[in-house]
Design an enzyme around this catalytic site. Sequence first.
Site, PDB file in Angstrom:
ATOM      1  N   LYS A   1      43.102  43.269  38.598  1.00  0.00           N
ATOM      2  CA  LYS A   1      43.946  42.080  38.402  1.00  0.00           C
ATOM      3  C   LYS A   1      45.314  42.613  37.989  1.00  0.00           C
ATOM      4  CE  LYS A   1      43.724  37.504  36.203  1.00  0.00           C
ATOM      5  NZ  LYS A   1      43.826  36.670  37.389  1.00  0.00           N
TER       6      LYS A   1
HETATM    7  N1  PPE Z   1      41.240  35.068  42.431  1.00  0.00           N
HETATM    8  C1  PPE Z   1      42.510  35.227  42.030  1.00  0.00           C
HETATM    9  C2  PPE Z   1      43.520  35.776  42.973  1.00  0.00           C
HETATM   10  C3  PPE Z   1      42.855  34.877  40.721  1.00  0.00           C
HETATM   11  O1  PPE Z   1      44.123  35.044  40.315  1.00  0.00           O
HETATM   12  C4  PPE Z   1      41.880  34.340  39.850  1.00  0.00           C
HETATM   13  C5  PPE Z   1      42.239  33.939  38.468  1.00  0.00           C
HETATM   14  C6  PPE Z   1      40.565  34.200  40.334  1.00  0.00           C
HETATM   15  C7  PPE Z   1      40.279  34.592  41.624  1.00  0.00           C
HETATM   16  C8  PPE Z   1      39.446  33.712  39.449  1.00  0.00           C
HETATM   17  O2  PPE Z   1      39.116  34.666  38.463  1.00  0.00           O
HETATM   18  P1  PPE Z   1      38.525  34.247  37.040  1.00  0.00           P
HETATM   19  O3  PPE Z   1      39.633  33.623  36.278  1.00  0.00           O
HETATM   20  O4  PPE Z   1      38.074  35.535  36.440  1.00  0.00           O
HETATM   21  O5  PPE Z   1      37.416  33.309  37.282  1.00  0.00           O
HETATM   22  N2  PPE Z   1      43.576  33.513  38.296  1.00  0.00           N
HETATM   23  C9  PPE Z   1      44.170  33.500  36.987  1.00  0.00           C
HETATM   24  C10 PPE Z   1      45.679  33.319  37.034  1.00  0.00           C
HETATM   25  C11 PPE Z   1      46.167  31.990  37.492  1.00  0.00           C
HETATM   26  C12 PPE Z   1      47.662  31.870  37.336  1.00  0.00           C
HETATM   27  O6  PPE Z   1      48.261  30.968  37.956  1.00  0.00           O
HETATM   28  O7  PPE Z   1      48.258  32.655  36.569  1.00  0.00           O
HETATM   29  C13 PPE Z   1      43.490  32.514  36.068  1.00  0.00           C
HETATM   30  O8  PPE Z   1      42.808  31.595  36.531  1.00  0.00           O
HETATM   31  O9  PPE Z   1      43.618  32.676  34.857  1.00  0.00           O
END
Ligand code: PPE
Length: 297
Positions: A149
């Site tokens: 990430k």
């Molecule tokens: N894919 C991506 C590209 C992504 O950024 C997130 C979280 C997810 C999947 C889901 O991951 P999880 O949160 O572990 O379930 N995106 C983060 C950032 C959003 C933002 O706008 O900044 C979040 O949801 O915190």
Amino acid sequence: MDGEFVDCEDAKINILSHVVHYGTGFFEGIRAYKTEKGGAIFRLKEHTNRLYDSAKIYRTEIPYTKEEFNQAIIDTLKINNLEEGYIRPLIYRGYNKLGVNPFTCPVQAMIAAWKWGKYLGEEAMKDGVSVKISSWRRLAPNTMPTMAKASGNYLSSQLIKMEALVDGYEEGIALDYNGYVSEGSGENIFIIKNNIIYTPAMSGSALPGITRDAIVTVARDLGYDVREEGVPREMLYIADEIFLTGTAAEITPVSRVDKIKIGAGERGPITEKIQTKFFSIVEGREEDKYNWLTYIK
Ligand code: PPE
């Protein structure tokens, strides 16, 4: 910031910091929910593990133990008097000298927390969002690691999001390098067809979402057949239900894909069941049988 509490206005960095120029950051998004026993952080341990994994992929050593980091997250909520909200830890390369080589730049840390409502809007939780398949693909394998990430990865997300918004949609869904469904700009995706729940496999260039993992666990526990595999684009068009998952997005139904109505064009029954279960767990209304909650107090 680097072990001290500072007001946000005073949390300054040098403009020549490596992160500003080259996207050298690794971050997390974590939510805390209000429960009867006070605020609780959802899957803190898993988020910290992923943060350290993201850094490791980029040969970056975080100068704190995971225990110290977890405590700092808890303390950040406490000092901000937040029982619920969104927590944003970031590890980044600071200032020493510019040039691509990051090794000479210090590894720094910050944690912020604030209230953050529904990511795609309050109504979206029931009505769903209208999404488009992005003309941008997710990062191809062997170009940039999507299991990290990393801040720089979010330039890809921004292209997907901007295109969707400019074209009148609420979110964009990207395909992977091979043309299979990958993920949203900031969410993983689940597709339901004939009572079977599909989500793209880890080989599909999506972030290994912690909410995704929670939903796979909960749905299997509810007795559903959950399959992690390659999902063709057209599966979205003929799906009975689709929903997006993420820390920010939580569980948001999809009502339309490329203007094609999904199911009844609103939250479907399985989505509702899983959504209800999810909120009942994170808000501490049922036994924390997976050990996912860390109470702030
Ligand atoms: N894919 C991506 C590209 C992504 O950024 C997130 C979280 C997810 C999947 C889901 O991951 P999880 O949160 O572990 O379930 N995106 C983060 C950032 C959003 C933002 O706008 O900044 C979040 O949801 O915190």
